[in-house]
Design a protein around this motif. Structure first.
Motif, PDB file in Angstrom:
ATOM      1  N   ALA A  88      -0.319 -24.964 -10.703  1.00 47.44           N
ATOM      2  CA  ALA A  88      -0.222 -23.508 -10.532  1.00 47.44           C
ATOM      3  C   ALA A  88       1.237 -23.053 -10.536  1.00 47.44           C
ATOM      4  CB  ALA A  88      -0.906 -23.073  -9.238  1.00 47.44           C
ATOM      5  N   GLY A  89       2.104 -23.806  -9.885  1.00 46.42           N
ATOM      6  CA  GLY A  89       3.524 -23.456  -9.876  1.00 46.42           C
ATOM      7  C   GLY A  89       4.125 -23.531 -11.266  1.00 46.42           C
ATOM      8  N   CYS A  90       3.793 -24.575 -11.995  1.00 45.34           N
ATOM      9  CA  CYS A  90       4.308 -24.717 -13.366  1.00 45.34           C
ATOM     10  C   CYS A  90       3.787 -23.596 -14.260  1.00 45.34           C
ATOM     11  CB  CYS A  90       3.911 -26.078 -13.940  1.00 45.34           C
ATOM     12  SG  CYS A  90       4.791 -27.475 -13.205  1.00 45.34           S
ATOM     13  N   ARG A  91       2.527 -23.259 -14.120  1.00 46.00           N
ATOM     14  CA  ARG A  91       1.952 -22.161 -14.919  1.00 46.00           C
ATOM     15  C   ARG A  91       2.627 -20.829 -14.570  1.00 46.00           C
ATOM     16  NH1 ARG A  91      -3.448 -22.118 -17.050  1.00 46.00           N
ATOM     17  NH2 ARG A  91      -4.077 -24.230 -17.552  1.00 46.00           N
ATOM     18  N   ALA A  92       2.885 -20.607 -13.299  1.00 44.07           N
ATOM     19  CA  ALA A  92       3.552 -19.363 -12.892  1.00 44.07           C
ATOM     20  C   ALA A  92       4.956 -19.296 -13.484  1.00 44.07           C
ATOM     21  CB  ALA A  92       3.607 -19.258 -11.368  1.00 44.07           C
ATOM     22  N   PHE A  93       5.625 -20.440 -13.529  1.00 45.70           N
ATOM     23  CA  PHE A  93       6.947 -20.443 -14.136  1.00 45.70           C
ATOM     24  C   PHE A  93       6.857 -20.114 -15.620  1.00 45.70           C
ATOM     25  CE2 PHE A  93      10.549 -22.169 -16.358  1.00 45.70           C
ATOM     26  CZ  PHE A  93      11.592 -21.609 -15.639  1.00 45.70           C
ATOM     27  N   LEU A  94       5.920 -20.724 -16.326  1.00 43.23           N
ATOM     28  CA  LEU A  94       5.767 -20.419 -17.751  1.00 43.23           C
ATOM     29  C   LEU A  94       5.456 -18.946 -17.965  1.00 43.23           C
ATOM     30  CD1 LEU A  94       3.761 -23.426 -19.226  1.00 43.23           C
ATOM     31  CD2 LEU A  94       6.220 -22.997 -19.328  1.00 43.23           C
ATOM     32  N   ALA A  95       4.647 -18.375 -17.089  1.00 42.72           N
ATOM     33  CA  ALA A  95       4.299 -16.956 -17.210  1.00 42.72           C
ATOM     34  C   ALA A  95       5.518 -16.053 -17.066  1.00 42.72           C
ATOM     35  CB  ALA A  95       3.231 -16.583 -16.184  1.00 42.72           C
ATOM     36  N   SER A  96       6.576 -16.561 -16.444  1.00 33.41           N
ATOM     37  CA  SER A  96       7.796 -15.754 -16.305  1.00 33.41           C
ATOM     38  C   SER A  96       8.375 -15.393 -17.668  1.00 33.41           C
ATOM     39  CB  SER A  96       8.841 -16.491 -15.468  1.00 33.41           C
ATOM     40  OG  SER A  96       9.414 -17.575 -16.199  1.00 33.41           O
ATOM     41  N   GLY A  97       8.034 -16.174 -18.685  1.00 29.06           N
ATOM     42  CA  GLY A  97       8.495 -15.867 -20.035  1.00 29.06           C
ATOM     43  C   GLY A  97       7.949 -14.558 -20.571  1.00 29.06           C
ATOM     44  N   THR A  98       6.893 -14.036 -19.934  1.00 33.23           N
ATOM     45  CA  THR A  98       6.343 -12.749 -20.360  1.00 33.23           C
ATOM     46  C   THR A  98       7.005 -11.576 -19.649  1.00 33.23           C
ATOM     47  OG1 THR A  98       4.563 -12.757 -18.702  1.00 33.23           O
ATOM     48  CG2 THR A  98       4.090 -13.819 -20.842  1.00 33.23           C
ATOM     49  N   ASP A  99       7.877 -11.860 -18.708  1.00 34.31           N
ATOM     50  CA  ASP A  99       8.581 -10.821 -17.942  1.00 34.31           C
ATOM     51  C   ASP A  99       9.895 -10.486 -18.648  1.00 34.31           C
ATOM     52  OD1 ASP A  99      10.310  -9.491 -16.125  1.00 34.31           O
ATOM     53  OD2 ASP A  99       9.385 -10.472 -14.406  1.00 34.31           O
ATOM     54  N   PRO A 100      10.044  -9.259 -19.145  1.00 35.56           N
ATOM     55  CA  PRO A 100      11.255  -8.914 -19.901  1.00 35.56           C
ATOM     56  C   PRO A 100      12.554  -9.091 -19.113  1.00 35.56           C
ATOM     57  CG  PRO A 100       9.579  -7.200 -20.141  1.00 35.56           C
ATOM     58  CD  PRO A 100       9.085  -8.164 -19.099  1.00 35.56           C
ATOM     59  N   THR A 163      10.201 -23.769 -22.904  1.00 34.29           N
ATOM     60  CA  THR A 163       8.916 -23.180 -23.244  1.00 34.29           C
ATOM     61  C   THR A 163       8.832 -21.733 -22.770  1.00 34.29           C
ATOM     62  OG1 THR A 163       7.909 -25.365 -23.139  1.00 34.29           O
ATOM     63  CG2 THR A 163       6.412 -23.478 -23.103  1.00 34.29           C
ATOM     64  N   ALA A 164       9.365 -21.440 -21.587  1.00 32.19           N
ATOM     65  CA  ALA A 164       9.377 -20.046 -21.110  1.00 32.19           C
ATOM     66  C   ALA A 164      10.192 -19.170 -22.059  1.00 32.19           C
ATOM     67  CB  ALA A 164       9.933 -19.975 -19.689  1.00 32.19           C
ATOM     68  N   LEU A 165      11.304 -19.691 -22.568  1.00 34.64           N
ATOM     69  CA  LEU A 165      12.101 -18.936 -23.535  1.00 34.64           C
ATOM     70  C   LEU A 165      11.321 -18.758 -24.838  1.00 34.64           C
ATOM     71  CD1 LEU A 165      14.722 -17.533 -24.295  1.00 34.64           C
ATOM     72  CD2 LEU A 165      15.661 -19.760 -24.908  1.00 34.64           C
ATOM     73  N   TRP A 166      10.632 -19.797 -25.273  1.00 38.81           N
ATOM     74  CA  TRP A 166       9.800 -19.684 -26.482  1.00 38.81           C
ATOM     75  C   TRP A 166       8.735 -18.615 -26.300  1.00 38.81           C
ATOM     76  CZ3 TRP A 166       4.516 -21.158 -26.872  1.00 38.81           C
ATOM     77  CH2 TRP A 166       3.991 -21.041 -28.162  1.00 38.81           C
ATOM     78  N   ILE A 167       8.084 -18.607 -25.139  1.00 34.92           N
ATOM     79  CA  ILE A 167       7.068 -17.588 -24.842  1.00 34.92           C
ATOM     80  C   ILE A 167       7.703 -16.207 -24.889  1.00 34.92           C
ATOM     81  CG2 ILE A 167       5.580 -16.651 -23.020  1.00 34.92           C
ATOM     82  CD1 ILE A 167       5.139 -19.644 -22.168  1.00 34.92           C
ATOM     83  N   ALA A 168       8.878 -16.084 -24.276  1.00 39.93           N
ATOM     84  CA  ALA A 168       9.572 -14.788 -24.230  1.00 39.93           C
ATOM     85  C   ALA A 168       9.883 -14.259 -25.622  1.00 39.93           C
ATOM     86  CB  ALA A 168      10.856 -14.916 -23.415  1.00 39.93           C
ATOM     87  N   ARG A 169      10.238 -15.130 -26.529  1.00 40.84           N
ATOM     88  CA  ARG A 169      10.647 -14.716 -27.867  1.00 40.84           C
ATOM     89  C   ARG A 169       9.490 -14.668 -28.871  1.00 40.84           C
ATOM     90  NH1 ARG A 169      16.273 -18.102 -28.482  1.00 40.84           N
ATOM     91  NH2 ARG A 169      17.538 -16.690 -27.218  1.00 40.84           N
ATOM     92  N   GLN A 178      -1.378 -21.047 -25.055  1.00 39.10           N
ATOM     93  CA  GLN A 178      -1.101 -22.299 -25.761  1.00 39.10           C
ATOM     94  C   GLN A 178      -0.195 -23.198 -24.925  1.00 39.10           C
ATOM     95  OE1 GLN A 178       0.371 -21.915 -29.804  1.00 39.10           O
ATOM     96  NE2 GLN A 178      -0.699 -19.955 -30.001  1.00 39.10           N
ATOM     97  N   ALA A 179       0.856 -22.602 -24.365  1.00 45.13           N
ATOM     98  CA  ALA A 179       1.806 -23.372 -23.560  1.00 45.13           C
ATOM     99  C   ALA A 179       1.144 -23.927 -22.305  1.00 45.13           C
ATOM    100  CB  ALA A 179       3.007 -22.507 -23.191  1.00 45.13           C
ATOM    101  N   SER A 180       0.303 -23.122 -21.666  1.00 45.39           N
ATOM    102  CA  SER A 180      -0.380 -23.580 -20.451  1.00 45.39           C
ATOM    103  C   SER A 180      -1.313 -24.749 -20.751  1.00 45.39           C
ATOM    104  CB  SER A 180      -1.159 -22.427 -19.817  1.00 45.39           C
ATOM    105  OG  SER A 180      -0.271 -21.435 -19.370  1.00 45.39           O
ATOM    106  N   ALA A 181      -2.043 -24.680 -21.857  1.00 48.61           N
ATOM    107  CA  ALA A 181      -2.933 -25.776 -22.239  1.00 48.61           C
ATOM    108  C   ALA A 181      -2.131 -27.039 -22.556  1.00 48.61           C
ATOM    109  CB  ALA A 181      -3.787 -25.362 -23.440  1.00 48.61           C
ATOM    110  N   THR A 182      -1.006 -26.862 -23.241  1.00 46.68           N
ATOM    111  CA  THR A 182      -0.157 -28.008 -23.565  1.00 46.68           C
ATOM    112  C   THR A 182       0.438 -28.601 -22.296  1.00 46.68           C
ATOM    113  OG1 THR A 182       0.326 -27.061 -25.723  1.00 46.68           O
ATOM    114  CG2 THR A 182       1.835 -28.761 -24.926  1.00 46.68           C
ATOM    115  N   LEU A 183       0.843 -27.752 -21.369  1.00 42.27           N
ATOM    116  CA  LEU A 183       1.372 -28.225 -20.091  1.00 42.27           C
ATOM    117  C   LEU A 183       0.326 -29.056 -19.357  1.00 42.27           C
ATOM    118  CD1 LEU A 183       3.551 -28.186 -17.827  1.00 42.27           C
ATOM    119  CD2 LEU A 183       2.396 -26.138 -16.966  1.00 42.27           C
TER     120      LEU A 183
END
Length: 192
Positions: A88-100, A163-169, A178-183
């Motif tokens: 859950a912590g790792c997923r929350a971090f990845l989700a930060s990539g959606t925050d401008p 990965t968070a940067l990739w999500i952001a861009r 996709q990133a969450s499933a790969t994680l």
């Protein structure tokens, strides 16, 4: 209001306005005098509190990192099981990539403006330390195969930052999924 309270209110207002400016325009486009003017303060007040535009940016980065760390911790704490806390912590971090704000301030500008070593030290203090603690506990409990914690932490932290940067861009709306499933597949690979 006391003089000290007024100074702190000015500092907080400069910090909030600086954050808005850095998030909207990026570090290079921000002018410290304009940040101060936007809150009705002088450029001298901004210099008094932060020393420079870089000083203000450094304070903004620390604030955003602390808030992100709190979001990650809250996501992890919502679970009882330590393995689910890690996921859950790792997923929350990845989700930060959606925050401008996170994208612009932490992922794009901070490494370039502060330099790799300073940015990495700040990241270490705010999030990588918690990741290392979680991994260490899971290794000690036998949930993750016995191995040195530091290289595992650095591999996961680096991968998640990238990965968070990739999500952001990414223009792909499914990037986070996709990133969450790969994680999840990656984490299963380190499980004992």
């Amino acid at each position: 209001m006391t003089r000290a309270a007024q100074r702190e209110a000015t500092r907080q207002a400069l910090l909030a306005e600086g954050r808005r400016h850095f998030a909207a325009a990026g570090y290079q486009e921000v002018v410290l005098a304009e940040v101060a003017q936007a809150i009705g303060a002088t450029k001298g007040a901004a210099y008094h509190h932060f020393g420079s535009k870089l000083g203000l940016f450094r304070a903004v980065v620390a604030e955003v990192q602390n808030e992100l760390g709190a979001r990650v911790a809250a996501a992890a704490d919502a679970h009882e099981d330590p393995w689910e806390q890690l996921r859950a912590g790792c997923r929350a971090f990845l989700a930060s990539g959606t925050d401008p704000e996170v994208r612009q301030i932490l992922l794009e500008d901070a490494p370039a403006v502060l330099g790799w070593d300073e940015w990495r030290a700040m990241d270490e203090a705010s999030s990588a330390r918690h990741l290392a603690e979680a991994l260490g506990e899971l290794i000690a409990a036998g949930v993750i195969a016995e191995q040195p914690v530091e290289p595992l932490t650095r591999l996961l932290s680096g991968a998640m930052n990238e990965t968070a940067l990739w999500i952001a861009r990414s223009d792909d709306r499914t990037a986070l999924d996709q990133a969450s499933a790969t994680l999840d597949r990656l984490l299963v690979g380190i499980r004992a």
